[in-house]
Every structure is written in C-alpha cells, then in structure tokens.
Design a protein around this motif. Structure first.
Motif, mmCIF file in Angstrom:
data_model
loop_
_atom_site.group_PDB
_atom_site.id
_atom_site.type_symbol
_atom_site.label_atom_id
_atom_site.label_comp_id
_atom_site.label_asym_id
_atom_site.label_seq_id
_atom_site.Cartn_x
_atom_site.Cartn_y
_atom_site.Cartn_z
ATOM 1 N N LEU A 21 0.780 -1.233 -0.021
ATOM 2 C CA LEU A 21 -0.018 0.088 0.085
ATOM 3 C C LEU A 21 0.850 1.286 0.022
ATOM 4 O O LEU A 21 0.697 2.135 -0.701
ATOM 5 N N SER A 22 1.941 1.118 0.757
ATOM 6 C CA SER A 22 2.801 2.391 0.777
ATOM 7 C C SER A 22 3.389 2.802 -0.510
ATOM 8 O O SER A 22 3.492 3.826 -0.888
ATOM 9 N N GLU A 23 3.821 1.498 -1.416
ATOM 10 C CA GLU A 23 4.309 1.775 -2.460
ATOM 11 C C GLU A 23 3.083 2.490 -3.478
ATOM 12 O O GLU A 23 3.622 3.351 -4.447
ATOM 13 N N ARG A 24 1.865 1.859 -3.561
ATOM 14 C CA ARG A 24 0.973 2.250 -4.291
ATOM 15 C C ARG A 24 0.715 3.799 -3.950
ATOM 16 O O ARG A 24 0.295 4.619 -5.071
ATOM 17 N N VAL A 25 0.439 4.263 -2.733
ATOM 18 C CA VAL A 25 -0.078 5.501 -2.555
ATOM 19 C C VAL A 25 1.271 6.537 -2.277
ATOM 20 O O VAL A 25 0.910 8.029 -2.058
ATOM 21 N N ASP A 26 2.387 5.873 -2.395
ATOM 22 C CA ASP A 26 3.474 6.891 -2.268
ATOM 23 C C ASP A 26 3.614 7.480 -0.832
ATOM 24 O O ASP A 26 3.566 8.806 -0.530
ATOM 25 N N ILE A 27 3.033 7.068 0.248
ATOM 26 C CA ILE A 27 3.303 7.330 1.640
ATOM 27 C C ILE A 27 3.990 6.754 2.315
ATOM 28 O O ILE A 27 4.062 5.258 2.017
ATOM 29 N N LEU A 29 6.111 4.314 4.958
ATOM 30 C CA LEU A 29 5.603 3.100 5.789
ATOM 31 C C LEU A 29 5.177 3.463 7.046
ATOM 32 O O LEU A 29 4.504 3.028 7.858
ATOM 33 N N ALA A 30 6.061 4.368 7.750
ATOM 34 C CA ALA A 30 6.332 4.871 9.026
ATOM 35 C C ALA A 30 4.712 5.485 9.174
ATOM 36 O O ALA A 30 4.237 5.604 10.137
ATOM 37 N N ASN A 31 4.451 6.495 8.133
ATOM 38 C CA ASN A 31 3.145 7.062 8.362
ATOM 39 C C ASN A 31 1.970 6.642 8.177
ATOM 40 O O ASN A 31 1.146 6.630 9.073
ATOM 41 N N LEU A 32 2.062 5.164 7.394
ATOM 42 C CA LEU A 32 0.863 4.304 6.879
ATOM 43 C C LEU A 32 0.810 3.581 8.612
ATOM 44 O O LEU A 32 -0.139 3.384 8.828
ATOM 45 N N SER A 33 2.038 3.350 9.051
ATOM 46 C CA SER A 33 1.897 2.523 10.246
ATOM 47 C C SER A 33 1.395 3.315 11.531
ATOM 48 O O SER A 33 0.535 2.873 12.174
ATOM 49 N N ILE A 34 1.624 4.800 11.599
ATOM 50 C CA ILE A 34 0.943 5.419 12.436
ATOM 51 C C ILE A 34 -0.363 5.594 12.324
ATOM 52 O O ILE A 34 -1.211 5.688 13.168
ATOM 53 N N LEU A 35 -0.867 5.503 10.928
ATOM 54 C CA LEU A 35 -2.440 5.715 10.581
ATOM 55 C C LEU A 35 -3.095 4.296 11.485
ATOM 56 O O LEU A 35 -4.084 4.538 11.819
ATOM 57 N N LYS A 36 -2.201 3.083 10.805
ATOM 58 C CA LYS A 36 -2.826 1.848 11.036
ATOM 59 C C LYS A 36 -3.156 1.682 12.735
ATOM 60 O O LYS A 36 -4.058 0.832 13.193
ATOM 61 N N THR A 37 -2.033 2.061 13.432
ATOM 62 C CA THR A 37 -2.405 1.935 14.891
ATOM 63 C C THR A 37 -3.040 3.039 15.422
ATOM 64 O O THR A 37 -2.986 2.875 16.556
ATOM 65 N N GLY A 38 -3.615 3.936 14.843
ATOM 66 C CA GLY A 38 -4.571 4.794 15.442
ATOM 67 C C GLY A 38 -3.805 5.884 16.107
ATOM 68 O O GLY A 38 -4.469 6.556 16.974
ATOM 69 N N LYS A 39 -2.380 6.118 15.885
ATOM 70 C CA LYS A 39 -1.691 7.189 16.753
ATOM 71 C C LYS A 39 -1.718 8.631 15.907
ATOM 72 O O LYS A 39 -1.200 9.464 16.255
ATOM 73 N N ALA A 40 -2.277 8.545 14.840
ATOM 74 C CA ALA A 40 -2.369 9.852 13.893
ATOM 75 C C ALA A 40 -3.470 10.834 14.408
ATOM 76 O O ALA A 40 -4.209 10.414 15.024
ATOM 77 N N LYS A 41 -2.898 11.966 14.526
ATOM 78 C CA LYS A 41 -4.003 12.992 15.019
ATOM 79 C C LYS A 41 -4.607 13.766 13.783
ATOM 80 O O LYS A 41 -5.813 14.143 14.251
ATOM 81 N N ALA A 42 -4.219 13.367 12.790
ATOM 82 C CA ALA A 42 -4.884 14.147 11.462
ATOM 83 C C ALA A 42 -4.621 13.255 10.292
ATOM 84 O O ALA A 42 -3.594 12.748 10.185
#
Lengths: 70, 177
Positions: A21-27, A29-42
C-alpha cells in the motif's frame, strides 16, 4: 481515540500488505503505520483519497467513530 | 539534513557568543578579585589617590566602588545566562528542530533576564555617575534608558510567542499523515 481506522481489516480483505500500500499511495511506511495503529492526530484529504483509490473503498470504510450510529 | 541557508550566520553567531562568554568570564573574575583585594589594599589605594588626585574626596568611596562591582556583577551573570540560552537555541536550529516548547521557555527567560539587566543598570549608572563626579568626570548617562534595549526586550517576548505557536503547530503537523 473515538475515531477508529480500519486499515488493517481493509488490507486483509484485499490481501495487501502495508508495504504494498505504501508503494501504491506513495506514503511512507512509517506514516501508514502511524495511521494503522491509531496514533495519527489528523489525516490529509490527499492521503485519504490515495488510500481509498488504492483500496477501492470509501472514506467511511476506512474511518469510523466509536459509539456513533453507522 | 540539508544544509541550512543561514548556517554560516549561525556559525558566526556561535563563535561571537563563545568569545563574549570568555570575556564575561574574565570580567566576572576581575570583579570578584577586585571586590576582595580592594578592601584589603584600600589604604594603599587611598594613598595613591591622595598623591595623584589630592582633590578627590575618598570618604565613602570604597563602599561606592564595591556597590559598582556588585551591581556590575549581576548583569554579567545575566548576560552569561542569556548567551548560554542562545547557544542552546542555536543548537536546536542546527539540529533542524527549533520549534519546540523548550525554546519558547528559553526565549521568555531571556526576555525576563534582559528586563532584570535593564533594571539593575539604573542603580549601577547612578552610583557610577557619583564616583565619576568625585573624579571630576560626570559624563555618564545615569537615566539608563535605551530605546534599543526596550525594543530588544519586546522583540524577545514576541519571538517567544512565535516559538510557542510554532511548537504547537509543529506538534499538530507531526501527528498528521
């Protein structure tokens, strides 16, 4: 956090890894991981759009609000 | 980390600050030594003054000079602390992470120390003027007011507010994906 991220479930349904997914959306892995684990604020609309395109889903499939009516 | 465009300026500032710290250290040592030696050797100092400048009244002069040393020591310590804090801020800029709450606190502290230094300069100037007048030189500005000083203090407090906001915005950005 009352807002839940269902990325794990969506990835499982599509038999896709976070790295793919990281390769497809060009985001990163660290940021996607933050999103996945619910640690993202926005989340940016651009990120949401890219993920929805990659996973062929709607924002509502990805995000939910705990305790709110579906 | 990509090289910062103002890196050279920061490096130069760092060197200037270090030189100032050394000079302040020397000044502090001189004041302390003077404050200890002068009362001990005061009789000798009075005899020198009586020989070189017989018209100068030396009654109460020692206490005035010691007051100058004491009032002069405080701004030196404050300037030392301000420069140390500036070095710490420069270090965070060089690390590419200047917008942190610690820097806002540091800038506020710098602002208050500048205020203290400004306040202490008033009695220092008054006593220094009195001593200078004894020696027939009263050309010392005793009101202590400086527009540049006031502007520097205001600028520091405004910058502290900017850093506070910057740190809050940075924290918000860090959690955004």
């Amino acid at each position: 956090m009352p807002v839940t991220v269902n990325l794990d479930e969506l990835l499982y349904q599509r038999r896709m890894t976070l790295t793919e997914l990281s390769e497809r959306v060009d985001i990163t892995l660290a940021n996607l991981s933050i999103l996945k684990t619910g640690k993202a604020k926005a989340i940016r609309f651009s990120t949401l759009e890219a993920i929805c395109h990659a996973l062929d889903c709607q924002p509502g499939d990805l995000l939910g609000v705990k305790g709110a009516a579906a | 980390m990509t090289p910062h465009p103002s890196g050279t300026l920061l490096q130069a500032t760092r060197v200037i600050i270090i030189i100032c710290l050394v000079l302040l250290g020397i000044a502090a040592v001189v004041l302390v030594i003077g404050g200890i030696v002068l009362p001990i050797k005061w009789d000798y100092a009075v005899s020198v003054i009586a020989r070189e400048r017989p018209e100068v009244d030396t009654v109460g002069l020692l206490s005035q000079i010691l007051m100058i040393f004491a009032f002069g020591f405080v701004p030196i310590v404050l300037a030392w602390s301000i420069l140390r804090k500036l070095l710490e801020i420069i270090a965070t800029v060089e690390q590419g992470n200047p917008f942190v709450h610690t820097n806002a606190i540091r800038l506020k502290a710098v602002g208050w120390m500048m205020v203290a230094s400004y306040v202490i300069s008033v009695p220092l100037a008054i006593v220094a003027k009195e001593v200078a007048e004894r020696f027939g030189d009263g050309n010392i500005d005793a009101d202590g007011f400086s527009l540049t000083g006031v502007l520097a203090i205001l600028l520091t407090f405004v910058l502290a507010g900017v850093f506070e906001q910057g740190a809050a915005m940075r924290e918000e950005m860090e959690g955004t994906v």
